[in-house]
Design an enzyme around this catalytic site. Structure first.
Site, PDB file in Angstrom:
ATOM      1  N   GLU A 210       0.787  -1.220   0.000  1.00 46.93           N
ATOM      2  CA  GLU A 210       0.000   0.000   0.000  1.00 46.93           C
ATOM      3  C   GLU A 210       0.830   1.287   0.000  1.00 46.93           C
ATOM      4  O   GLU A 210       0.369   2.308  -0.478  1.00 46.93           O
ATOM      5  CB  GLU A 210      -0.930   0.006   1.219  1.00 46.93           C
ATOM      6  CG  GLU A 210      -1.975  -1.094   1.226  1.00 46.93           C
ATOM      7  CD  GLU A 210      -2.943  -0.974   0.058  1.00 46.93           C
ATOM      8  OE1 GLU A 210      -3.468   0.124  -0.167  1.00 46.93           O
ATOM      9  OE2 GLU A 210      -3.159  -1.988  -0.640  1.00 46.93           O
ATOM     10  N   SER A 492     -50.875 -26.103  40.628  1.00 49.93           N
ATOM     11  CA  SER A 492     -50.366 -26.691  41.868  1.00 49.93           C
ATOM     12  C   SER A 492     -48.907 -26.362  42.131  1.00 49.93           C
ATOM     13  O   SER A 492     -48.409 -26.650  43.223  1.00 49.93           O
ATOM     14  CB  SER A 492     -50.542 -28.207  41.832  1.00 49.93           C
ATOM     15  OG  SER A 492     -51.910 -28.544  41.857  1.00 49.93           O
TER      16      SER A 492
END
Length: 852
Positions: A210, A492
């Site tokens: 680059e 229950s």
């Protein structure tokens, strides 16, 4: 002198002067604003002031780069949500396959040589050689150690640090797996990695490809720009860019994508300013963490760390030179050059980067040739998914109360949760299968319109940590969290609060005390309530006549439970439920004892976990800590465990709740699913059979399960048939690597075997023996004198006082010595109770609400 005299001066009459004609305005550059004083010098001063303001603004913007790494300003980092970690110490019980699965879930790679890089492990005989990754925990920073762990006979025999000459090490902690991420609408995946942690060959590849003169220019490379221009002219198109790394950095961070002269000038100016403010190493670090490297589903992959994970399933510290060259090669056009889209183009770019590195003298030609021949293995290109999505949503809602949504989405926090990844995986699988099974076995049908859903919550009683959470059958189809947000009648499953309040009455001075051996009247009856007469019914209209407290709960007898709640008083029942952790509205009506008030799975499981923890209530905790990018604790939970009921009451209730598991409605846990650890719990089914529950716990884990339908479709299954199978299968897997542990009795409590029919101490001829716990000197002393029938009848013709008070066996004389304990009773359930998973229609859980 008079006017008109010949000597007087002539009178001059002044004519009015005409106004000069207005001047035509000149060009705009010659105009002067009214507020600006005249003069060219001041014009120059004004222009200079504007230039300085412009440069100052750019300088201020560049200063934010130094805060990007930790504060997340400018760049947006997704927040990562982690599962809990586990500490392994010498002496811990663990199977080698558990360690290997934990390493695989954390994406460690198995190698056959000595692990040279972080994220690798090797198995040599009974020893694991693990090269840990650097990782920051809330209480510890792992630097990336080499650890040797030896496992023998399913136990950690030794832990050492270092492969060559291992030294002593206190514990092993494998970095936790990621559950999911929080992000904003831009959905950028980025993890900031310091330059020192990046491999040298990656950095050299970026410079060679680059910006070869990166270390010799001041932001602008005129020579490079000229070379790129010549190459582009020869090629008839753009084949090489002339921008430096500094120019690319400022363009991506501060400028638009628009192509014009002003943007290029601004880019060059900012590049020079970056070079003046930061070192070359800092610029490289910013650049490598910023670059765009592809698209993973709807997520943008930004930075070399996320790029390495995306393409190679490796952290950036672990990639090879060939992999680094490919990663750098696709920088100019990540989507076009992606190896998933065009492998040949990606490999060609890799080879070009290797050539650039040779030309720069970074590697030799021989190395480049060897790297070109290296075959590359790419990771599966699947979009990131969220594990435990219901739980992750719950965590986000929890933290949003204290942390802003913008910070949660873009500041890159690390959220360490309490979830056990292995338990969660099994919970999701088992809950989905249980919901499908409920649809298949439902005698009602209608699954195509409203399929059955299942939710599950598992809590560690001693810490309050939520270890697993399932909010539904399929998150993609319905993200509604039924474990937290849905409130349904528990049936229950609410009864234990009635019995806990009754057993606690001993400490309020009630005499005779209510114990597990107390006899209750269980016959059809009508109760006067504020809503009018109410006649609750037992399941299938089966009644025991006279029954012990222990048997009434084990067999889930409704009438006996209602009578017990009236003896204790509903305010005491509500107070007990509140103390244990119930926060939803509880209606003070007679049917409350049978679970007609709506509750969530989370709060009901929390209440049972309080019983498992000996009466110490610890609020459920989902998050251990939240760290910012600097490793500082941003948020932590308040740990406020406090005793809410006496340990004796909690233990008495726990032993009472072992009855349903051993003798009663949940006995399939042992007989059908083989879960033989100490366990207590209670089934629950609503009167219309829309909701099926089982909440149960062992000393180490409390788990609640609900099965039902969103549209209140009747599934026609009880808690025994629909919820118990899910609970048993999950607990069997969740506790498989935990040692057996029983519930610990307080000092002033004794266990005794009683006759389940009469409440006397069990004798050698008693067929149905139940284990019960008592406060010392309240246990029955007299052996059972009754001649028993050869089976456990549900219609005992026992006497009843009929006055609503408990009938106490005439054997609680504290001055008598207890007889020897009888033989261990059989765990076969009484006749008529559930004996297996297919026991639909055997659970006496009809609530019989008033007015029904």
């Amino acid at each position: 002198m008079r006017h008109g005299s010949p000597y007087a001066p002539p009178v001059v009459t002044e004519k009015p002067q005409s106004k000069p004609a207005p001047r035509k305005p000149g060009p705009w550059w010659t105009r002067r604003p009214d507020w600006l004083p005249p003069g060219r010098v001041r014009w120059l001063a004004f222009i200079l002031l504007l230039v300085l303001a412009f440069l100052g603004y750019d300088w201020f913007r560049l200063s934010s780069l130094s805060s990007y790494r930790y504060a997340g300003q400018g760049w947006k980092f997704p927040t990562q949500v982690y599962a809990d970690w586990r500490d392994y110490r010498v002496g811990d019980h663990v199977d080698a396959t558990v360690i290997q699965r934990a390493l695989d879930r954390a994406q460690y790679r198995r190698v056959w040589k000595i692990p040279a890089d972080p994220g690798q492990y090797r198995i040599r005989g009974t020893a694991f050689e693990i090269h840990l990754r650097p990782f920051t925990y809330p209480d510890h920073v792992e630097r990336g150690s080499e650890v040797v762990m030896d496992i023998q006979d399913n136990q950690v025999a030794s832990l050492g640090e270092g492969f060559a000459e291992p030294g002593p090490r206190g514990l092993l902690r494998i970095d936790p797996e990621i559950l999911g991420e929080f992000s904003d609408q831009e959905r950028e995946r980025r993890s900031y990695i310091p330059l020192a942690a990046m491999p040298r060959h990656l950095v050299l590849a970026v410079v060679a490809s680059e910006d070869r003169r990166f270390f010799r220019h001041w932001g602008l490379d005129l020579l490079g720009m000229g070379r790129a221009t010549v190459r582009n002219l020869r090629a008839g198109g753009v084949v090489e860019g002339g921008s430096t790394i500094s120019q690319q950095l400022v363009k991506n961070l501060f400028l638009s994508r628009e192509r014009n002269v002003w943007r290029k000038f601004h880019e060059a100016l900012l590049a020079v300013m970056v070079e003046l403010r930061y070192s070359k190493e800092q610029i490289l670090e910013f650049y490598l963490n910023q670059i765009y490297l592809g698209q993973r589903g709807s997520w943008s992959v930004c930075g070399v760390e996320e790029g390495s994970l995306y393409y190679f399933n490796k952290h950036v510290q672990e990639i090879t030179p060939a992999e680094a060259a490919l990663l750098v090669g696709i920088i100019p056009a990540p989507n076009k050059l992606s190896p998933y889209r065009d492998p040949e183009a990606a490999l060609a770019r890799r080879d070009q980067v290797l050539v650039d590195m040779v030309e720069c003298g970074f590697i030799s030609k021989q190395d480049a040739a060897r790297y070109r021949q290296t075959s590359l293995r790419f990771a599966a290109n699947a979009p990131p998914t969220t594990r435990a999505p219901y739980f992750v949503d719950y965590v986000r809602e929890l933290l949003a109360k204290d942390i802003s949504e913008s910070d949660l989405s873009a500041r890159g926090f690390s959220i360490f949760t309490t979830l056990d990844g292995r338990m969660q995986e099994e919970a999701e699988r088992i809950a989905r299968a249980g919901a499908r099974d409920a649809d298949a076995r439902s005698p009602i049908g209608g699954a195509e319109r409203s399929p059955a859903q299942a939710s599950l919550v598992a809590i560690e009683p001693s810490t309050g940590y939520i270890r697993a959470m399932v909010g539904g059958r399929n998150y993609a189809e319905s993200p509604y969290n039924r474990a937290v947000d849905s409130r349904r009648q528990p049936g229950s499953a609410f009864k234990p609060f009635v019995y806990a309040a009754a057993l606690d009455s001993y400490f309020s001075g009630k005499r005779p005390p209510i114990t597990a051996a107390t006899l209750l009247r269980d016959q059809p009856d009508t109760f006067q309530t504020d809503l009018g007469p109410w006649s609750p019914k037992n399941f299938e209209n089966s009644y025991a006549g006279q029954v012990t407290v222990a048997r009434a709960l084990a067999r889930s007898l409704n009438v006996a439970t209602v009578r017990l709640s009236q003896m204790v008083g509903l305010p005491k029942v509500i107070e007990m439920a509140r103390s244990l952790g119930i926060e939803s509205r509880l209606r003070q009506v007679a049917s409350l004892a049978l679970g007609t008030s709506e509750l969530s799975v989370l709060e009901l499981t929390t209440a049972y976990a309080t019983l498992a923890n000996g009466g110490v209530r610890v609020p459920p905790i989902a998050v251990k800590a939240v760290l910012d990018r600097g490793g500082n604790v941003r948020w932590s939970p308040r740990r406020e465990g406090r005793r809410v009921i006496r340990p004796e009451t909690a233990y008495l209730t726990t032993i009472l709740l072992e009855g349903p598991v051993i003798y009663g409605t949940a006995s399939a846990i042992r007989s059908a699913y083989g879960f033989m650890r100490p366990a207590a719990g209670k089934t629950g089914t609503t009167d219309d059979e829309n909701d099926a529950w089982f909440i149960g716990y062992s000393p180490d884990l409390a788990t609640g399960v609900w099965v039902g339908c969103d549209r209140n479709r009747r599934i026609g299954l009880t808690g025994t048939a629909a919820a118990v199978p899910i609970w048993a299968r999950f607990m069997q897997v969740a506790l498989q690597d935990r040692p057996f542990r029983d519930f610990e009795a307080p000092e002033d409590v004794v266990d005794a075997w009683i006759d389940g029919d009469t409440g006397y101490r069990a004798g050698p001829d008693c067929l149905h023996v139940m284990r019960a716990a008592f406060i010392r000197k309240t246990e029955p002393r007299q052996l059972c004198p009754v001649l028993h029938m050869p089976f456990w009848s549900d219609s005992l013709a026992a006497d009843s006082t009929g006055n609503g008070e408990p009938t106490v066996p005439p054997d609680q004389a504290p001055d008598q010595e207890p007889p020897p304990s009888p033989p261990q009773p059989t765990s076969e359930p009484p006749s008529g109770d559930a004996a297996g998973a297919g026991g639909a229609g055997v659970e006496p859980d009809n609530t019989g609400q008033p007015g029904n």
